[in-house]
Design an enzyme around this catalytic site. Structure first.
Site, PDB file in Angstrom:
ATOM      1  N   TYR A  18       0.814  -1.217   0.000  1.00  0.00           N
ATOM      2  CA  TYR A  18       0.000   0.000   0.000  1.00  0.00           C
ATOM      3  C   TYR A  18       0.854   1.277   0.000  1.00  0.00           C
ATOM      4  O   TYR A  18       1.867   1.320   0.686  1.00  0.00           O
ATOM      5  CB  TYR A  18      -0.884  -0.002   1.257  1.00  0.00           C
ATOM      6  CG  TYR A  18      -1.665   1.260   1.401  1.00  0.00           C
ATOM      7  CD1 TYR A  18      -2.788   1.474   0.617  1.00  0.00           C
ATOM      8  CD2 TYR A  18      -1.259   2.271   2.263  1.00  0.00           C
ATOM      9  CE1 TYR A  18      -3.502   2.657   0.705  1.00  0.00           C
ATOM     10  CE2 TYR A  18      -1.970   3.457   2.362  1.00  0.00           C
ATOM     11  CZ  TYR A  18      -3.085   3.637   1.579  1.00  0.00           C
ATOM     12  OH  TYR A  18      -3.782   4.807   1.655  1.00  0.00           O
ATOM     13  N   TRP A  23       1.103   5.751  -1.570  1.00  0.00           N
ATOM     14  CA  TRP A  23       0.822   6.809  -2.546  1.00  0.00           C
ATOM     15  C   TRP A  23       1.806   6.806  -3.706  1.00  0.00           C
ATOM     16  O   TRP A  23       1.527   7.402  -4.742  1.00  0.00           O
ATOM     17  CB  TRP A  23       0.856   8.169  -1.851  1.00  0.00           C
ATOM     18  CG  TRP A  23      -0.496   8.647  -1.419  1.00  0.00           C
ATOM     19  CD1 TRP A  23      -1.277   8.106  -0.444  1.00  0.00           C
ATOM     20  CD2 TRP A  23      -1.221   9.761  -1.958  1.00  0.00           C
ATOM     21  NE1 TRP A  23      -2.445   8.818  -0.350  1.00  0.00           N
ATOM     22  CE2 TRP A  23      -2.435   9.848  -1.251  1.00  0.00           C
ATOM     23  CE3 TRP A  23      -0.960  10.708  -2.944  1.00  0.00           C
ATOM     24  CZ2 TRP A  23      -3.397  10.822  -1.508  1.00  0.00           C
ATOM     25  CZ3 TRP A  23      -1.918  11.691  -3.197  1.00  0.00           C
ATOM     26  CH2 TRP A  23      -3.121  11.742  -2.505  1.00  0.00           C
TER      27      TRP A  23
HETATM   28  P1  PGD Z   1       3.937   8.062   1.513  1.00  0.00           P
HETATM   29  O1  PGD Z   1       4.834   8.883   2.339  1.00  0.00           O
HETATM   30  O2  PGD Z   1       3.212   8.755   0.425  1.00  0.00           O
HETATM   31  O3  PGD Z   1       2.923   7.407   2.537  1.00  0.00           O
HETATM   32  O4  PGD Z   1       1.034   6.324   3.619  1.00  0.00           O
HETATM   33  P2  PGD Z   1       2.008   6.111   2.393  1.00  0.00           P
HETATM   34  O5  PGD Z   1       2.810   4.894   2.656  1.00  0.00           O
HETATM   35  O6  PGD Z   1       1.261   6.183   1.123  1.00  0.00           O
HETATM   36  O7  PGD Z   1       4.736   6.815   0.941  1.00  0.00           O
HETATM   37  C1  PGD Z   1       4.926   6.577  -0.401  1.00  0.00           C
HETATM   38  C2  PGD Z   1       6.300   5.988  -0.591  1.00  0.00           C
HETATM   39  O8  PGD Z   1       6.475   5.682  -1.962  1.00  0.00           O
HETATM   40  C3  PGD Z   1       7.419   6.944  -0.223  1.00  0.00           C
HETATM   41  O9  PGD Z   1       8.344   6.295   0.616  1.00  0.00           O
HETATM   42  C4  PGD Z   1       8.054   7.297  -1.562  1.00  0.00           C
HETATM   43  O10 PGD Z   1       9.424   7.581  -1.497  1.00  0.00           O
HETATM   44  C5  PGD Z   1       7.796   6.040  -2.357  1.00  0.00           C
HETATM   45  N1  PGD Z   1       7.792   6.266  -3.812  1.00  0.00           N
HETATM   46  C6  PGD Z   1       7.446   7.387  -4.483  1.00  0.00           C
HETATM   47  N2  PGD Z   1       7.559   7.193  -5.801  1.00  0.00           N
HETATM   48  C7  PGD Z   1       7.976   5.924  -5.980  1.00  0.00           C
HETATM   49  C8  PGD Z   1       8.258   5.139  -7.130  1.00  0.00           C
HETATM   50  O11 PGD Z   1       8.131   5.563  -8.268  1.00  0.00           O
HETATM   51  N3  PGD Z   1       8.672   3.853  -6.933  1.00  0.00           N
HETATM   52  C9  PGD Z   1       8.824   3.331  -5.685  1.00  0.00           C
HETATM   53  N4  PGD Z   1       9.231   2.057  -5.591  1.00  0.00           N
HETATM   54  N5  PGD Z   1       8.566   4.051  -4.575  1.00  0.00           N
HETATM   55  C10 PGD Z   1       8.123   5.332  -4.723  1.00  0.00           C
HETATM   56  C11 PGD Z   1       0.023   7.254   3.565  1.00  0.00           C
HETATM   57  C12 PGD Z   1      -1.088   6.834   4.541  1.00  0.00           C
HETATM   58  O12 PGD Z   1      -0.680   7.182   5.861  1.00  0.00           O
HETATM   59  C13 PGD Z   1      -2.374   7.459   4.241  1.00  0.00           C
HETATM   60  S1  PGD Z   1      -2.907   7.471   2.609  1.00  0.00           S
HETATM   61  C14 PGD Z   1      -3.179   7.928   5.195  1.00  0.00           C
HETATM   62  S2  PGD Z   1      -4.625   8.759   4.815  1.00  0.00           S
HETATM   63  C15 PGD Z   1      -2.925   7.718   6.618  1.00  0.00           C
HETATM   64  N6  PGD Z   1      -2.955   8.936   7.329  1.00  0.00           N
HETATM   65  C16 PGD Z   1      -2.495   8.980   8.575  1.00  0.00           C
HETATM   66  C17 PGD Z   1      -2.900   9.974   9.526  1.00  0.00           C
HETATM   67  O13 PGD Z   1      -3.739  10.845   9.249  1.00  0.00           O
HETATM   68  N7  PGD Z   1      -2.344   9.936  10.756  1.00  0.00           N
HETATM   69  C18 PGD Z   1      -1.473   8.994  11.103  1.00  0.00           C
HETATM   70  N8  PGD Z   1      -0.983   8.989  12.340  1.00  0.00           N
HETATM   71  N9  PGD Z   1      -1.076   8.058  10.233  1.00  0.00           N
HETATM   72  C19 PGD Z   1      -1.547   8.002   9.002  1.00  0.00           C
HETATM   73  N10 PGD Z   1      -1.114   7.037   8.140  1.00  0.00           N
HETATM   74  C20 PGD Z   1      -1.678   6.871   6.820  1.00  0.00           C
END
Ligand code: PGD
Length: 801
Positions: free
Chosen positions: A148, A150
């Site tokens: 999972y 973004w």
């Molecule tokens: P991101 O930081 O977007 O968070 O959690 P999510 O894991 O989606 O992580 C995306 C990762 O993908 C990053 O490490 C980035 O470097 C990597 N990445 C980007 N591009 C690429 C690529 O092209 N290839 C590869 N292999 N990797 C890539 C988000 C999640 O967190 C969400 S959606 C929500 S709504 C939640 N919200 C909360 C919250 O409100 N409060 C807390 N405490 N915790 C939450 N967690 C949740």
């Protein structure tokens, strides 16, 4: 489960390699790498918006916002520093003791050991061998690839989708269902409304709201900060402007929120400082008061909903002995009964739009706040009228409430997973810690599989999951963990094999989102950095080793996939009467603006007009205020109608040891954990740590001043943050934005950087939705008197050769 599809051996592996030779004979890509100039500029798109990026001698040097974007976010300026940051993973790496001992290496040492650099062939051979070994000895149900996250914008190079596709095409995997954003809501709404349109849209347009709405209630606020980003990218940040226009047109906003966000001030909202996690009680009391006033729209309730009599009895207290009066809600919410009464009076005589945020359902019993929203809107009887009704959630990302076309450019296709097994995505630690244990989810009974191999690309569970110490114990269980990542995130540091991925600026893609009118040719700006490779190419080479290259790639390379998905999208959009240029013309121009969708769109307008012809896809065809289906599941934590439950942790029953409610909403200066290692987020740190918003009363009581290092703690963990003393947060409530890269100091037993998930309980919203409940958390805090250690997580981990 049948794992034979990938039972392969060294000979098949070599056969697969021959298929690679075939790929070399495919037609020439439209954009060959050698054609990439070292000094130029290109237009591209991202979750943060579109921009032109300048390249000098192969390095990114500057960013210019897309000309048609009226409100670009400053976060796009991070890109040059981010892409060339020292935390980029330069080549494949293997955890030292895993390289020596493989599956018998100590899983608890993940994240605490140096890495050993290896070449790509060695790394991919190791990964393929592990997949084969695990499959042969334990079957494909031992592989978790829910992966999972973004990831990055771009329809094709979507790391999570490609990972799912790879595992589907090579024999199957255990998947994760749903998301962390609105995991509870997306399970609930199909039962109540027959679809998830109330989340993903289209919703009633902002222009319609501006014209018709008198009062808009922002339950959970509607922070502009969240509108800076949009899944899949955006060409125009419109949310803030649309809200301002609505205000100028006379819409009165009320922000029900323990925190004063920027949105509330900009639109002169009345700020009501509710106790966290109690909005359901407020909504129920408003509904009951409207009934008491004799203004419940019985005609609407009878014609368009089912279950009203049972809910009416619950509101009045006839069924449970507790009338949901303003006084009752006042005790729970901390809002005065008079104000609740006055609001009920006002909204029952005005055109009222209820805008409830995604974050409200990200809490213990989070389903109830959304169900209660629909209940209140039904009692008011304005659903389907211009400017009335409800929507989740107008500013959770940019573009909600803007008229868009029906179809979008598709992405790479996941493919059917032959292992038909999945867990609710936020239950990952439960699964790893309790294989074979039963769990319930949305009416289904299942048991957790025994996972021995994890493959993650495009997500950061060591940021996004709750109770990170518990996750550390769970993460120690699998024999092998593989992570594809551009940067040394906390998750990459806790892998056995790390495969460096390119960023969007190092590859070609198509930028498109369901909430945006712009389509972008995301042209490669620079060569892949160090030894980074595209996720697609990494997975194609792995598929090759398992004899499944063609099944994974369909014999298309990057350029052929982009053409393919464009043509599929072009055909679909033609059915909306939208004519897209052919791929070459689009690629040449670089951007295409879709025509505006229906400017007068009203959510559920057709249903209101003709509830028979436009019956909802619920069992009754109506809005289900009482759901026989949910009631039949017999869950005591989610009965058949919207119900108030005291959360497991809340200020209404806070023990002396943890008297503060911690809210961990989405950050202003990064997207989740992305860009934590970039200039804007680093500038926002206080004393080098993630800031905490503290009300002056709470700060004074603890001798905390602005700029101090503060320790936040409870029974689950401890973290250091930097004090931001501000009256923009209600007394008794503190806010730490999610997403700082956790930096756990093992000697101190503290996250020295301030990731709030260090202290947040890891439990599902209820047995119905099993969603992330991060907004339910009590903590204590004190000034940190000892010298605070320096942050290490923004440097690469130890690497030995
Ligand atoms: P991101 O930081 O977007 O968070 O959690 P999510 O894991 O989606 O992580 C995306 C990762 O993908 C990053 O490490 C980035 O470097 C990597 N990445 C980007 N591009 C690429 C690529 O092209 N290839 C590869 N292999 N990797 C890539 C988000 C999640 O967190 C969400 S959606 C929500 S709504 C939640 N919200 C909360 C919250 O409100 N409060 C807390 N405490 N915790 C939450 N967690 C949740």
């Amino acid at each position: 489960m049948n794992g034979s599809a990938i039972r392969t051996n060294r000979r098949q592996f070599l056969k697969g390699t021959t298929a690679m030779g075939l790929a070399a004979m495919l037609p020439l890509p439209a954009f060959a790498r050698s054609a990439l100039p070292s000094t130029h500029s290109v237009l591209t798109s991202s979750h943060w918006g579109a921009f032109e990026i300048a390249v000098k001698n192969g390095r990114l040097t500057g960013v210019t916002p897309f000309a048609a974007d009226p409100k670009p976010t400053p976060m796009i300026n991070n890109f040059p520093a981010l892409v060339h940051d020292k935390t980029r993973i330069t080549q494949p790496m293997v955890r030292q003791s895993w390289l020596q001992n493989r599956e018998s290496a100590d899983g608890m040492m993940r994240g605490q050991e140096p890495f050993v650099p290896v070449d790509w062939d060695t790394a991919l051979d190791l990964v393929a061998e592990e997949q084969m070994r695990i499959t042969e000895s334990h079957g494909r149900e031992a592989i978790f690839a829910g992966s999972y996250g973004w990831a990055s914008a771009g329809r094709f190079h979507a790391a999570d989708t490609l990972t799912n596709r790879y595992f589907a095409k090579t024999g199957g995997y255990v998947d994760g269902i749903g998301n962390y954003s609105y995991g509870a809501g997306m399970v609930l709404l199909p039962h109540i409304l027959g679809s998830n349109q109330a989340i993903s849209g289209p919703l009633t347009n902002w222009s319609v709201i501006a014209e018709h709405t008198d009062v808009a209630i922002l339950f959970g606020g509607a922070a502009f900060k969240n509108g800076q980003i949009s899944w899949g990218g955006t060409g125009a940040h419109t949310t803030e402007i649309a809200m301002q226009q609505a205000r100028e047109a006379g819409v009165e906003f009320i922000a029900i929120n323990p925190v004063l966000e920027d949105d509330a001030q900009t639109v002169d909202a009345e700020w009501i400082q509710i106790r966290p996690n109690t909005d359901t009680a407020l909504m129920l009391a408003l509904a009951q008061e409207v009934v008491t006033l004799g203004r419940a729209d019985e005609a609407f309730l009878n014609r368009y909903t089912v279950g009203w009599p049972a809910v009416r009895d619950y509101l009045s207290g006839q069924s449970d002995g507790v009338a949901k009066t303003p006084e009752w809600a006042s005790e729970i919410t901390g809002i005065s009964a008079d104000w609740i009464r006055a609001l009920a009076n006002r909204i029952s005589q005005s055109r009222t739009m209820l805008m409830t945020s995604w974050s409200l359902q990200r809490a213990d019993h989070g389903e109830q706040s959304w169900w209660a929203t629909i209940l209140l809107a039904s009692v008011l009887g304005q659903i389907g009228l211009p400017g009335g009704g409800f929507g989740f959630s107008y500013t959770s990302t940019n573009g909600i409430g803007m008229p868009v076309t029906r179809h979008a450019i598709p992405g790479a296709v996941r493919g059917r997973n032959p292992v038909r097994r999945a867990i609710p995505v936020a239950r990952i630690a439960d699964m790893l810690l309790a294989p074979g244990e039963p769990f319930q989810f949305n009416g289904e009974d299942d048991v957790y599989p025994e996972i021995r191999y994890i493959h993650w690309a495009g997500g950061n569970p060591f940021h996004h999951h709750q109770d990170l110490q518990r996750l550390t114990r769970a993460w120690a269980v699998p024999e092998t963990i593989v992570v594809q990542e551009p940067w040394w995130t906390p998750t990459a540091r806790r892998a056995d094999i790390v495969l460096p991925a390119t960023t969007t600026l190092e590859r070609n893609d198509i930028g498109a989102s369901i909430r945006d009118r712009w389509l972008f040719a995301m042209k490669q700006a620079i060569e892949p950095q160090a030894q980074a490779r595209n996720d697609f190419d990494i997975l194609a080479d792995l598929a090759d080793r398992l004899g499944q290259r063609s099944a994974f790639t369909e014999d298309r390379d990057e350029s052929q996939w982009l053409r393919h998905i464009w043509e599929v999208g072009r055909e679909r959009m033609a059915t909306d009467g939208v004519e897209l240029p052919d791929f070459d013309a689009f690629w040449e121009t670089g951007a295409f603006e879709l025509p505006e969708g229906d400017p007068d769109f009203v959510f559920l307008g057709d249903y209101r007009e003709d509830p028979e012809a436009f019956a909802l896809r619920t069992p009754s065809g109506r809005i289900e205020l009482f759901s026989e289906t949910i009631a039949s599941f017999d869950y005591d934590d989610c009965p058949g109608h919207a119900t108030w439950f005291a959360p497991r942790e809340w200020l209404g029953a806070a023990p002396d040891e943890t008297p503060l409610h911690l809210i961990s909403s989405h950050p202003k200066w990064r997207l989740h954990s992305q860009m934590d290692n970039a200039p804007l987020a680093k500038q926002a740190k206080i004393a080098g740590r993630e800031p905490i918003m503290i009300n002056p009363q709470d700060a004074k009581a603890r001798g905390i001043s602005a700029g101090d290092v503060v320790e936040v703690y409870n029974e689950r963990g401890r973290m250091l943050v930097g004090a931001n003393v501000t009256d923009r947060v209600r007394p008794g409530v503190v806010v730490v934005y999610e997403g700082a890269w956790v930096d756990h100091d093992n000697e101190l037993g503290i996250d020295i950087h301030g990731n709030p998930n260090t202290v947040i309980h890891d439990a599902g919203t209820s047995r119905l939705g099993q969603g992330c409940a991060a907004q339910t958390c009590l903590v204590a805090m004190r000034r940190y008197e000892a010298p605070a250690p320096a942050i290490t997580v923004h440097d690469p981990p130890a690497i030995v050769t």
